[in-house]
Scaffold this active site. Structure first.
Site, short mmCIF file in Angstrom:
data_model
loop_
_atom_site.label_atom_id
_atom_site.label_comp_id
_atom_site.label_asym_id
_atom_site.label_seq_id
_atom_site.Cartn_x
_atom_site.Cartn_y
_atom_site.Cartn_z
N LYS A 1 -9.13 -7.36 9.65
CA LYS A 1 -8.44 -7.03 8.39
C LYS A 1 -7.11 -7.75 8.34
CE LYS A 1 -10.25 -2.38 9.21
NZ LYS A 1 -10.18 -2.26 10.67
N HIS B 1 -6.29 -4.98 4.14
CA HIS B 1 -6.10 -3.73 4.89
C HIS B 1 -5.44 -2.63 4.07
CE1 HIS B 1 -5.57 -2.28 9.32
NE2 HIS B 1 -5.88 -1.28 8.53
N ASP C 1 -15.15 -3.17 14.96
CA ASP C 1 -14.16 -3.18 13.88
C ASP C 1 -12.75 -3.31 14.47
OD1 ASP C 1 -13.75 -2.28 10.81
OD2 ASP C 1 -12.15 -1.44 12.05
#
Ligand code: A2P
Length: 275
Positions: free
Chosen positions: A77, A110, A47
């Site tokens: 993101k 995000h 991630d």
């Protein structure tokens, strides 16, 4: 039974590994090494985010690991400043280029607060339809943000909502809301930034299972089918955080851990109007 390969299903038909390696504040050579070590330790999910400024290093670590790209679930993101349509397109191009990938498994909005947010969402939808992103979702969304800023403007339900989550901020109302909509929860800072590892209740449960407090916090999430994203820059801890499949927290343990809830996080990023 849970194991390191366990996944949960997203509402778009894709699967997401329950355990992922979080890379916020993992930078430069540490990030390249951390990603490689995580993949060598068995993680199959990394991630990152534009704002972490480490997408290139994540891509390098992935290549260094020698694990085929299609076996790894990669998330990034899009940051608030890139929400206007033209910028969102360029941000996605740049993410893919820095990561050295042809597609992202998951790309997230995000942060929920920006007037251009839905332009970014539309860019993500189109990129998903074009095969450049497999799944699209959001992060740091509260019930209020979903209800007031998101669902009035789109018919599509995001695949995930990535939020701060751990036994000290259990967020049951938000989780119930997401469950009801078919949105998978991903928990970031699952170790509460290491600020609560000395909590006596947590330590007692950990000692009884012969595991660390960090391992108990991770296990608390995956036993609830919540995607968990622990971060560490150290190989030993990266390995330890993936070594959570040889014990089970019973109902009493889970209840005790839930009772640690303080109603707020250690980062505690929440948009105004949170409930
Ligand atoms: P480090 O990177 O030096 O290992 P979170 O995942 O909640 O954001 O927490 C990250 C913090 O927890 C970092 O400070 C990290 O330090 C620390 N950490 C990660 N794994 C462990 C572990 N197994 N035991 C103790 N601290 C840990």
């Amino acid at each position: 039974m849970l194991d390191i390969h366990s996944t949960v299903s997203l509402n778009d038909g894709h699967e997401i590994p329950l355990l992922g390696y979080g890379t916020w504040q993992v930078e430069g050579a540490d990030c390249v090494r951390g990603v490689r070590e995580a993949l060598q330790a068995g993680y199959r999910h990394i991630d990152t985010a534009r704002v972490y400024a480490n997408e290139a290093e994540v891509g390098q670590g992935l290549r260094d690991s020698g694990i085929p790209r299609e076996q790894v679930f990669v998330t990034s993101k899009i940051n608030t400043g890139d929400f206007p349509r033209a910028k969102a397109q360029a941000a996605l191009d740049d993410s893919l280029s820095k990561l050295g990938l042809e597609y992202l498994d998951l790309y997230l909005i995000h942060w929920p607060q920006d007037e251009h947010m839905m332009e970014a969402w539309e860019v993500l939808q189109k990129a998903r339809d074009a095969g450049r992103i497999r799944s699209i979702g959001v992060s740091n969304f509260t019930v209020e943000r979903f209800e007031k800023a998101f669902f009035p403007r789109t018919g599509e339900v995001p695949a995930v909502n990535q939020i701060e989550l751990h036994p000290f901020w259990t967020r049951h109302a938000l989780r119930d809301y997401c469950d009801g909509k078919g949105i998978v929860i991903e928990g970031y800072s699952p170790l509460a930034r290491a600020e609560k590892l000395d909590d006596p209740t947590l330590r007692k449960i950990a000692a009884r299972h012969g595991k660390s407090a960090a391992q108990v916090m991770i296990r608390w999430q995956i036993q609830q089918d919540i995607v968990v994203l622990p971060k560490s820059s150290h190989a030993e801890r990266i390995g330890q955080n993936a070594d959570v499949y040889d014990f089970t927290l019973d109902a009493e343990d889970m209840k005790t851990l839930d009772a640690l809830d303080e109603g707020q996080g250690v980062l505690n990023w929440r948009p105004k109007g949170y409930y």
